[in-house]
Design an enzyme around this catalytic site. Structure first.
Site, mmCIF file in Angstrom:
data_model
loop_
_atom_site.group_PDB
_atom_site.id
_atom_site.type_symbol
_atom_site.label_atom_id
_atom_site.label_comp_id
_atom_site.label_asym_id
_atom_site.label_seq_id
_atom_site.Cartn_x
_atom_site.Cartn_y
_atom_site.Cartn_z
ATOM 1 C CB CYS A 2 -8.233 0.754 26.945
ATOM 2 S SG CYS A 2 -9.017 -0.748 26.391
ATOM 3 N NE ARG A 27 -15.529 2.018 31.388
ATOM 4 C CZ ARG A 27 -16.091 1.809 30.223
ATOM 5 N NH1 ARG A 27 -15.372 1.391 29.223
ATOM 6 N NH2 ARG A 27 -17.347 2.019 30.047
ATOM 7 C CD1 TRP A 75 -6.002 -3.355 31.751
ATOM 8 C CD2 TRP A 75 -6.080 -4.539 29.869
ATOM 9 N NE1 TRP A 75 -6.032 -4.683 32.088
ATOM 10 C CE2 TRP A 75 -6.082 -5.429 30.954
ATOM 11 C CE3 TRP A 75 -6.109 -5.057 28.572
ATOM 12 C CZ2 TRP A 75 -6.124 -6.813 30.792
ATOM 13 C CZ3 TRP A 75 -6.150 -6.435 28.413
ATOM 14 C CH2 TRP A 75 -6.152 -7.295 29.523
ATOM 15 C CG ASN A 100 -9.663 2.320 23.826
ATOM 16 O OD1 ASN A 100 -8.622 2.690 24.356
ATOM 17 N ND2 ASN A 100 -10.847 2.694 24.239
ATOM 18 N N GLY A 101 -7.773 -1.106 21.597
ATOM 19 C CA GLY A 101 -7.882 -2.308 20.776
ATOM 20 C C GLY A 101 -6.524 -2.883 20.431
ATOM 21 C CD GLU A 483 -19.677 -14.494 39.670
ATOM 22 O OE1 GLU A 483 -19.119 -14.958 38.660
ATOM 23 O OE2 GLU A 483 -19.613 -13.290 39.963
ATOM 24 C CE LYS A 487 -16.872 -11.353 41.328
ATOM 25 N NZ LYS A 487 -17.729 -11.532 40.215
ATOM 26 C CD GLU A 490 -13.445 -11.025 39.031
ATOM 27 O OE1 GLU A 490 -13.593 -10.473 37.946
ATOM 28 O OE2 GLU A 490 -14.381 -11.176 39.849
ATOM 29 C CG HIS A 506 -14.244 -38.211 38.436
ATOM 30 N ND1 HIS A 506 -14.154 -39.508 37.993
ATOM 31 C CD2 HIS A 506 -15.528 -38.039 38.858
ATOM 32 C CE1 HIS A 506 -15.332 -40.101 38.111
ATOM 33 N NE2 HIS A 506 -16.176 -39.236 38.644
ATOM 34 C CE LYS A 605 -17.981 -3.377 36.029
ATOM 35 N NZ LYS A 605 -18.186 -4.551 36.876
HETATM 36 N N1 GLU Z 1 -2.916 -2.272 22.048
HETATM 37 C C1 GLU Z 1 -2.670 -0.956 22.576
HETATM 38 C C2 GLU Z 1 -1.527 -0.947 23.578
HETATM 39 O O1 GLU Z 1 -1.162 -1.972 24.122
HETATM 40 C C3 GLU Z 1 -3.915 -0.337 23.163
HETATM 41 C C4 GLU Z 1 -4.376 -0.994 24.410
HETATM 42 C C5 GLU Z 1 -5.597 -0.332 24.999
HETATM 43 O O2 GLU Z 1 -6.688 -0.541 24.407
HETATM 44 O O3 GLU Z 1 -5.480 0.381 25.995
HETATM 45 O O4 GLU Z 1 -1.004 0.089 23.834
#
Ligand code: GLU
Length: 610
Positions: A2, A27, A75, A100-101, A483, A487, A490, A506, A605
């Site tokens: 984000c 990212r 995101w 963001n968040g 790891e 990879k 992912e 086991h 990222k």
């Molecule tokens: N929680 C917000 C959303 O889902 C922000 C997500 C983000 O950080 O891109 O829109």
């Protein structure tokens, strides 16, 4: 993860915003949007799902003009990936926000806002920021005060930028839990979630601290702390040279970054070791005195960094005689833990902004750890700024979402730390000499190991129709198997699990059949004979194995086992060397499967949300 970009200038800011988003594009995200406001009050907003190019293509002369603007790559955390859920979010045709968040109490806020007559039009938590600021505007007296009052109501994490359609002379920004950096221009200023976004327009940055709210005009930046008091935050000149568009002739960033490993590992060692040992002071000013007192290390990390931490534990206990625990940050931060005397809190993160790791560091400060050290790749990051000591991995910008060179440079750092702590805790001269000579040979061993690429590319064909796989290792190669599995899942979306090979009987042996390839990491160490027994257990059940082994380990290819000889290396650096073929394997399998190698689905990222 984000991205936020904002700008306030005399010129049209649309290209600055779009370029900023492109520079954060690596990212990973799912949708993007931009809102622009002109000095004459004209407002336009464009949002699209998908890549920044989709957004850029939707912008034309009519909707692409503004002297102030905010932009976002999302995101999704709350609400599906739709244009309507993409940011910016708007309240009453007046307040626009990017965020963001996560606003954790968004449900309660929604109810409050509905009762006040606001209609909730999206599935996001972010929309409540816009309405809350709007609802407080009339009583607060200014946009700044409205945002300061609004943030008191939010639980969770936010980096947010707020724009008022009726006032093109300012942006208000607030930070708690998600990073924000202000970029200083001449007669213009900028804001972003990462300085990378702003490098084309400025090199001068102010990093906001937790709880800060700032008012940004063209000529001024005024910052207030969590208590509403005006504060000065230092200006940092950045010397980062990063061209996000440069794949250096490679098809993917990930491949470029795999091949950069000899160089970045060499850079990371330069000036830090000499023939007799470590150069003093490499962990920073005053660090040698602090490290001399360490009797226990608590490592906190997530994802790939967690695997580096697990490897470090083997080394610290085996060679440095220092006890060590390793824990995933999101677990550590929400449980009660016991702090041992003279404990060092060691955090690991490529970006230095990993939300859970940062929160764990902040928690640890209250718990009474003797000191904190971070092993990190980004000098300007929150983890580096907030830790007592920092060791920079010097891997250079890592663009591929699947971490490669960040991991091997972290491991290199831990071999140095093993010597530093071991010297104070009775490390044997032979072990020190073995690690040191391993480190001196490491860049060339990595180079030699990367020549396996051609044969691994051929091998990858055999994985193209597989849905599951098992990775096995023992001792310090167990985290390397983990790891390798990470990879593969992912970037190729093949289900991959890693087991310490002693654990096979086991449970996981039940899964073995010809459809489930088993990848074995087998250096020539004291656990080799044990590992060979585990290999026989798999063979006896019809499993197909791919064994990455030292030539002297005497594995022979046959109809159930393909052996890939890895260059002989000393025991200390073997985990780093054996990482490389696993990186290459996942890369080539992903290539065959045609996935988006650098931006795998659903991932991002720099994980700045918890
Ligand atoms: N929680 C917000 C959303 O889902 C922000 C997500 C983000 O950080 O891109 O829109």
């Amino acid at each position: 993860m984000c991205g936020i970009v904002g700008a306030i200038a005399e010129r049209n800011v649309v290209e600055i915003l779009l370029e900023g988003l492109r520079r954060l594009e690596y990212r990973g995200y799912d949708s993007a949007g931009v809102a622009l406001l002109s000095n004459n009050g004209d407002y336009s907003q464009v949002r699209r799902t998908g890549k920044v190019n989709e957004l850029a293509n939707a912008i034309d002369a009519k909707n692409g003009m503004g002297n102030v603007g905010i932009a976002h790559t999302r995101w999704a955390t709350h609400g599906g990936v739709t244009e309507n859920n993409a940011h910016p979010h708007v309240s009453k045709d007046r307040i626009s926000v990017v965020h963001n968040g996560i606003i954790e109490n968004y449900q309660a806020l929604r109810e409050e806002l509905k009762a006040q007559g606001y209609s909730i039009d999206t599935d996001t938590d972010t929309e409540t920021i816009a309405h809350t600021v709007h609802s407080l505007l009339a009583t607060s007296g200014s946009l700044l005060a409205a945002v300061q009052n609004a943030v008191k109501k939010f639980h969770g994490a936010y980096g947010t930028v707020v724009m008022d359609r009726e006032d093109p002379s300012r942006l208000i920004v607030a930070r708690s839990g998600s990073p924000l950096v202000i970029g200083l221009g001449i007669g213009e200023n900028f804001i972003a979630s990462d300085q990378m976004a702003l490098l084309p327009v400025t090199r001068r940055f102010i990093y906001l601290e937790e709880g800060d709210v700032a008012e940004i005009t063209r000529r001024e930046v005024k910052i207030y702390d969590a208590y509403g008091q005006p504060v000065e935050r230092g200006v940092v000149e950045s010397n980062i040279n990063h061209d996000a568009g440069d794949k250096g002739g490679y098809r993917h960033y990930m491949l470029k970054e795999i091949y950069e490993q000899p160089t970045v590992v060499r850079n990371g060692l330069q000036g830090r070791i000499n023939d007799s040992g470590l150069v003093s002071g490499i962990f920073g000013e005053g660090a040698d005195e602090l490290l001399a007192k360490v009797k226990h290390v608590q490592i906190i990390a997530c994802g790939t960094s967690y695997h580096a931490g697990m490897t470090a534990r083997y080394w610290l206990e085996q060679y440095a005689n220092v006890s060590c625990n390793v824990e995933i940050a999101s677990e550590f931060r929400y449980r009660k833990s016991v702090v041992h005397p003279n404990s060092l809190l060691l955090t690991i993160s490529q970006s230095g902004e990993t939300a859970d790791t940062l929160a764990a560091l902040r928690l640890a400060k209250e718990l009474g750890y003797m000191a904190s050290l971070t092993v990190c790749n980004v000098e300007s990051s929150s983890l580096v700024r907030e830790s007592d000591m920092a060791f920079m991995t010097k891997a250079g910008a890592e663009i591929g979402v699947a971490s490669t060179k960040a991991f091997t440079t972290q491991l290199t750092a831990f071999l140095l730390l093993t010597i530093a702590l071991g010297e104070k805790n009775g490390m044997s001269a032979a072990d020190k000499e073995m690690i040191l000579s391993g480190l001196h040979s490491l860049p060339s061993k990595i180079e030699e190991t990367l020549t396996l690429a051609k044969s691994i590319e051929v091998l990858a064909e055999e994985f193209s129709d597989k849905n599951h796989s098992l990775f096995l290792g023992r001792g310090e190669q167990y985290p390397i198997a983990m790891e390798g599995a990470l990879k593969l899942k992912e970037i190729s979306y093949i289900h991959a699990e890693a087991y310490a090979s002693g654990e096979l009987k086991h449970g996981p042996l039940a899964l073995i059949d010809e459809k489930m390839p088993v990848i074995v990491v087998a250096p020539n160490n004291e656990l080799l004979e044990k590992l060979k027994s585990n290999v026989e257990e798999v063979r006896a059940r019809g499993g197909i194995m791919y064994v990455f082994a030292d030539k002297n380990a005497n594995f022979k290819s046959d109809e159930t086992m393909r052996v890939i000889n890895v260059p002989n290396c000393n025991e200390a650096i073997a985990p780093i060397v054996y990482t490389l073929p696993l990186q290459l394997l996942s890369y080539y399998v992903a290539l065959i499967k045609g996935t988006d190698v650098d931006q795998p689905r659903n991932l991002a990222k720099s994980v700045t949300v918890e």
